[in-house]
Scaffold this active site. Structure first.
Site, PDB file in Angstrom:
ATOM      1  N   ASP A   1       0.845  -1.197   0.000  1.00  0.00           N
ATOM      2  CA  ASP A   1       0.000   0.000   0.000  1.00  0.00           C
ATOM      3  C   ASP A   1       0.877   1.243   0.000  1.00  0.00           C
ATOM      4  OD1 ASP A   1      -1.874   1.990   0.319  1.00  0.00           O
ATOM      5  OD2 ASP A   1      -3.031   0.932   1.849  1.00  0.00           O
TER       6      ASP A   1
ATOM      7  N   ASP B   1      -0.942   5.155  -7.034  1.00  0.00           N
ATOM      8  CA  ASP B   1      -1.461   4.334  -5.943  1.00  0.00           C
ATOM      9  C   ASP B   1      -1.425   2.861  -6.340  1.00  0.00           C
ATOM     10  OD1 ASP B   1      -2.660   3.747  -3.466  1.00  0.00           O
ATOM     11  OD2 ASP B   1      -4.630   3.656  -4.397  1.00  0.00           O
TER      12      ASP B   1
END
Length: 503
Positions: A182, A380
């Site tokens: 992440d 992301d």
């Protein structure tokens, strides 16, 4: 005469010039260079892992990267036992939640969303979130079996804890846990459980001789900032929030993190999640989050002194193949990257950002005014679809539809409004799409797997982009568009790099 007539007629139609024949051939080659062909059967689920398409270089520390729900996952159940995959509509609804979370972070809004964690949206996120993720296997702690002499957790050796030498006896290299990468998170965490099994598959801090909880007055605890969550029995508590509510909370401590057989980080700081209702799936497909953000608690901040403040990953094109995650800057001639400056926004300093300045379709640059890309794009690892400013997406959609006019249109799927019915069509001719970033010719051509999503039972496929509500919100570069590209995050030199066909 009939044999000669056809070539003669062709010459007449082309102006009786042999040069025209060369021109036609050149035009054909030019067109082929601006299109790519996608075999739609390769987008369907497979029960066998085919491994790496491209073997990563042994230079540096790297581990395999895979879809936690795919056949390359150790916990995968194929055949009749395989769970029915979520629908494309379900995945897109989840992706909207993730994008909303990133946009809130980008604006500096870190408040916890109100509402019950038992709401349908929360349950939906918990059930299908895995499909958006990429996981790696790492080992936490130094574990002993129940038959061995146990002396409990090692006492803190200094102000920040960090673990001690532990008990006598022979320890194993730790417990393997699958964690999700992440890039928008700062605090690594895993699910922690008391475990009575002799061979415990989960991380139990009480069975690791090198685990230590941080005292509440430690420097590490004070550095948690907005992730701090008070103190229990003089043990530092943390809390990480997600899109719909609290994702993870528990005790903040340290232990040995083993990345591979040659690389380990002692005194690795992470959260030990004790929240049974956390928002991330804990069904065994993954057991936590490996935070790669730019905050002080992330893996990169903790490993920078050993590996340099840089990492890269390559997301495989399909669930049935593996990619890789690497710490450090790749070296050598084969690792040539297209680079663009890494940007920072003071409202969200943990996010990785770059200046997206243009897009091309089939070799033609879209006519999009510079002000449409005013906000720097966020990279992301967990958002699936790339979100574009409204004006830029409108231009991309028009150009893509024009090049795909030969195929039957299909109804929109959630926020994806450019879809096609490929029933009976195996090979689809797609226009190539490239993203243009600020820098010296920083053009990144997307892989064919990064242009179209779908290929399920209904044989529909959609353009893997969607729009923000306006031109003010930043673009989000999702993981679909990152497929097969090694994406380098070089914090030390403040560069983002892209290397095509890396996995």
């Amino acid at each position: 005469m009939a044999v000669v007539a056809l070539p003669l007629l062709l010459l007449l139609l082309l102006g009786s010039s042999p040069t025209a024949l060369v021109a036609v051939a050149a035009d054909g080659e030019h067109e082929a260079a601006q299109f790519t062909v996608l075999d739609m059967t390769l987008l369907k689920p497979h029960d066998a892992c085919s491994g790496h398409r491209v073997t990563p270089s042994q230079n540096g520390s790297w581990v395999p990267l895979y879809h936690p729900l795919g056949p390359c996952s150790p916990s995968f159940k194929g055949g009749a036992a395989r769970a029915k995959p979520p629908s494309l509509a379900d995945l897109l609804r989840q992706d909207q939640l993730r994008a909303r979370h990133i946009h809130r972070m980008a604006s500096g809004d870190f408040r916890v969303s109100k509402g019950s964690r038992k709401s349908p949206v929360w349950l939906e996120e918990s059930q299908i979130h895995n499909k958006q993720r990429m996981g790696i296997d790492v080992k936490y702690g130094s574990q002993f079996s129940r038959q061995q002499v146990m002396h409990g957790p090692a006492a803190a050796t200094d102000d920040d804890g960090g673990g001690g030498d532990g008990s006598s006896g022979e320890s194993s290299p730790g417990v393997t846990q699958t964690v999700v990468l992440d890039t928008a998170s700062d605090v690594p965490w895993i699910n922690c459980v008391p475990c009575a099994l002799a061979e415990c598959p989960y991380y139990d801090p009480s069975r690791s001789t090198t685990y230590a909880a941080f005292p509440c007055n430690s420097t590490a605890c004070k550095q948690l900032g907005r992730y701090a969550n008070g103190c229990v029995n003089n043990q530092c508590q943390y809390r990480v929030n997600s899109t719909s509510g609290p994702t993870s909370s528990g005790t903040y401590g340290s232990d040995v993190l083993t990345l591979d057989s040659h690389n380990a980080i002692t005194g690795f700081k992470f959260g030990c999640n004790n929240n049974d209702n956390n928002g991330d799936d804990s069904s065994g497909n993954n057991n936590g989050i490996m935070a790669l953000g730019r905050g002080a608690q992330s893996l990169m901040a903790q490993a920078s002194s050993t590996y340099g403040n840089a990492f890269s990953y390559c997301i495989p094109p399909r669930d049935s193949e593996k990619g890789f995650f690497r710490i450090g800057v790749p070296g050598g001639a084969p690792y040539m990257f297209v680079t663009t400056p890494m940007l920072t926004d003071r409202r969200s300093p943990s996010l990785y950002r770059a200046a997206l300045v243009g897009i091309s379709v089939a070799g033609e640059r879209l006519n999009v005014p510079p002000e449409a890309f005013a906000a720097s794009a966020v990279l992301d690892s967990r958002t699936a679809l790339t979100r574009l400013p409204l004006t830029a997406y409108g231009a991309l959609r028009a150009a893509f539809r024009d090049k795909m006019a030969a195929y039957r249109r299909a109804p929109a799927t959630e926020e994806m409004d450019t879809c096609y019915n490929f029933t009976g069509v195996r090979f689809v001719k797609l226009p190539k799409v490239a993203l243009v970033f600020d820098g010296n010719n920083a053009v990144v051509e997307l892989d064919k797997y990064g242009i179209l999503v779908g290929g399920g039972e209904d044989d529909h496929g959609c353009l893997a982009f969607t729009a923000n509500s306006n031109d003010a919100a930043p673009a989000i570069l999702g993981n679909v568009q990152q497929k097969t590209i090694e994406v380098l995050h070089d914090v030390a030199d403040r560069n983002i790099g892209f290397r095509r066909l890396a996995c």
